[in-house]
Design a protein around this motif. Sequence first.
Motif, PDB file in Angstrom:
ATOM      1  N   ALA B 254      23.693  12.772  72.368  1.00 46.01           N
ATOM      2  CA  ALA B 254      21.958  12.913  73.073  1.00 46.01           C
ATOM      3  C   ALA B 254      21.758  13.970  72.175  1.00 46.01           C
ATOM      4  CB  ALA B 254      22.529  12.440  74.303  1.00 46.01           C
ATOM      5  N   PRO B 256      20.516  17.079  69.944  1.00 46.05           N
ATOM      6  CA  PRO B 256      19.799  17.417  68.792  1.00 46.05           C
ATOM      7  C   PRO B 256      19.810  18.256  68.229  1.00 46.05           C
ATOM      8  CG  PRO B 256      18.085  17.409  69.997  1.00 46.05           C
ATOM      9  CD  PRO B 256      18.962  17.537  71.177  1.00 46.05           C
ATOM     10  N   ILE B 261      20.618  17.651  58.515  1.00 47.04           N
ATOM     11  CA  ILE B 261      21.828  16.477  57.285  1.00 47.04           C
ATOM     12  C   ILE B 261      22.510  15.988  58.710  1.00 47.04           C
ATOM     13  CG2 ILE B 261      23.942  16.182  56.056  1.00 47.04           C
ATOM     14  CD1 ILE B 261      22.271  19.044  53.993  1.00 47.04           C
ATOM     15  N   TYR B 262      22.931  16.616  59.294  1.00 48.18           N
ATOM     16  CA  TYR B 262      23.482  15.631  60.712  1.00 48.18           C
ATOM     17  C   TYR B 262      22.846  15.396  61.098  1.00 48.18           C
ATOM     18  CZ  TYR B 262      26.188  15.521  65.314  1.00 48.18           C
ATOM     19  OH  TYR B 262      25.990  15.540  66.247  1.00 48.18           O
ATOM     20  N   GLU B 263      21.402  15.452  62.078  1.00 45.56           N
ATOM     21  CA  GLU B 263      20.697  14.411  62.765  1.00 45.56           C
ATOM     22  C   GLU B 263      20.419  13.260  61.515  1.00 45.56           C
ATOM     23  OE1 GLU B 263      19.298  15.024  65.891  1.00 45.56           O
ATOM     24  OE2 GLU B 263      20.943  16.215  66.194  1.00 45.56           O
ATOM     25  N   ARG B 264      20.722  13.083  60.701  1.00 47.65           N
ATOM     26  CA  ARG B 264      20.063  11.978  59.879  1.00 47.65           C
ATOM     27  C   ARG B 264      21.547  11.180  60.548  1.00 47.65           C
ATOM     28  NH1 ARG B 264      18.823  15.220  55.071  1.00 47.65           N
ATOM     29  NH2 ARG B 264      16.255  15.830  55.706  1.00 47.65           N
ATOM     30  N   ARG B 266      23.452  11.131  62.787  1.00 46.86           N
ATOM     31  CA  ARG B 266      24.425  11.290  64.664  1.00 46.86           C
ATOM     32  C   ARG B 266      23.343  10.072  64.472  1.00 46.86           C
ATOM     33  NH1 ARG B 266      21.638  12.928  69.258  1.00 46.86           N
ATOM     34  NH2 ARG B 266      19.685  13.359  67.984  1.00 46.86           N
ATOM     35  N   ARG B 268      23.875   7.742  68.637  1.00 44.49           N
ATOM     36  CA  ARG B 268      23.846   8.304  70.300  1.00 44.49           C
ATOM     37  C   ARG B 268      24.957   7.188  70.928  1.00 44.49           C
ATOM     38  NH1 ARG B 268      20.201   6.855  74.207  1.00 44.49           N
ATOM     39  NH2 ARG B 268      18.983   5.878  73.099  1.00 44.49           N
TER      40      ARG B 268
END
Lengths: 353, 314
Positions: B254, B256, B261-264, B266, B268
């Motif tokens: 969870a 952020p 780029i990683y966030e796109r 990821r 959860r």
Amino acid sequence: MSKILQVKDLELSFHTFAGEVKAIRGVNFDLNKGETLAIVGESGSGKSVTTKSIMRLLPESSSEFKNGEIIFDGKDLTKLSEREMQKIRGKDISMIFQDPMTSLNPTMTIGKQIMEPILKHQKVSKDKARKVAIELLNMVGIPNAENRYKMYPHQFSGGQRQRIVIATALACNPQILIADEPTTALDVTIQAQILELMKDIQKKIDTSIIFITHDLGVVANVADRVAVMYGGMIVEIGTVDEIFYNPQHPYTWGLLSSMPSMDLNEEKLYAIPGTPPDLLNPPKGDAFALRSEYALKIDMEQPPPFFQVSDTHYAATWLLHPQAPQVEPPAGIIERMRTFPGSRYYEATGGRA
Amino acid sequence: MSDLLLEVKNLKQYFNEGKASEVRAIDDISFSINRGETFGLVGESGCGKSTTGRTIIRLYDATDGEVLFNGVNVQDKKTKAANKDFNRKMQMIFQDPYASLNPRMKVMDIIAEGIDVHGLANSKKERREKVISLLETVGLNREHAERYPHEFSGGQRQRIGIARALAVDPEFIIADEPISALDVSIQAQVVNLLKDLQEERGLTYLFIAHDLSMVKYISDRIGVMYYGKLVEMASADELYRNPMHAYTKSLLSAIPLPDPIYERSRVRTPYNPKDHNYGSDEHVEFREIAPEHFVLCSDKESEEMKKNHVPKES
């Protein structure tokens, strides 16, 4: 992309006993339709004041627009009367606040609070408004909405309350949603849920979001574009990739470096030295110069203009001036730049895994 | 490594015990903290992490179990002098730097309160000198001593809170979310300060937080709490590399990160306690899966985890 909101040369001051605090000192940005613009910066950088001035929520008695305009729907919001503003607030532009505990009225059922903007702005019957309220509660993921809309805020958890606040903000399908640190008071797991919810809703109703936060992880997650604020001004603005992988302003470097990364075992966390500038007597030159190891002589004398990095990326730092010396950003920042095509440290072979 | 400073054994803290509204804020947890170490305690709000800190320093009387500090049970009835001595050795830094400083007292008196109570200064001059040196230790200066808390920013107030805790020369500091109310750049300053102080003075910390990235950075070992129970405990690296309990995995997924780029990509993983599907005959307890890595699990789960565990490459 069509521009839905334009902020031009905005300057705003607060009159206090100590003198005039220049909280916003020339802010320019556009908001495009359907995008999420994140505004980041530390406390006192002017990010909340900027959005509150869009909503005209600042006290008339002590705040004053010194210059500039906020264009929405062909109107300059800074010139509207309170009565005209009331027709926009909660209908075309609505706001979600940081603290879900205090932004709901504890003596009103949540159903009534969600119905309030609907009844005020739309000519509908109470019965219809109630139906809309229940639909909204369902949309934001409150289970058993038919029964729960009769309950009071204290009967909900923090995450649920923030969902209710979001439902209220969305009641009239606003064109712009301003979220002022909406997840700062929440746990990571709940934060993740709220962010997912906001992204879903944005897709559904195609609203534009201004998202204020100081958490760069959250920014990376939600934003299309990012504006970095410091000392009452925007110092860098660009797409999310440009800000995270090709940052140009030393303040942005500092912000990015002070986040601990999960995979590196750094010995010491980078901390930006010093404290934010005193906006009672704003510095003459670059507001960040006194805290920056990259400050040039001219930074002390003249505030830097915006230099264009790309079509979408601008930064206000003298380091981008053609005559400025080439400086080496911190190691962590060079690491980020390596992955960004167009940055001077880009390594074509160094693709990301 | 075995120099234990604090031992928590089967600690239980029930509120409204025996009534219908009974809350098991801490439900049988055990852990220990070595001298000079930082132990991080993470979990979501209401999981009992703050209650744990408060019970250890005896703001609450425990329902059951023991807290041993330097081998002495904290909860035992003690003489006034012993109590005073204990209070001096264990100090706390609170979450909200706005609410934890008395607005009607000058910074000088806030910091010197502990010095006065314990009689650590022989003269007014010595008291003043002590306060000034503490202010300088935490990165403030002597002029600040004559001011009131409202004249300071959040980060500066938290520094005052830290100076107050240090004033009585403690061995052990419980930091209850000391940075969650602060900005990112200020968080880094405060965390660095805590680390430096630890090195200089050999302090031991219990660091309570919900911000996992900072916890990983400051802690040697981390315990993860969920609904009053410790579900996983390991060294910071091991926990992040090899999270085993489903709740820890969910918590980690969870966070952020400042990396779009990683966030796109990821994903959860939500946690549902029902997924464990424990049978009535299964014994769920805290088991050591790998060296120094404990997980709350059943026998069957522990076999599974042991099989899947990847030891540290070295």
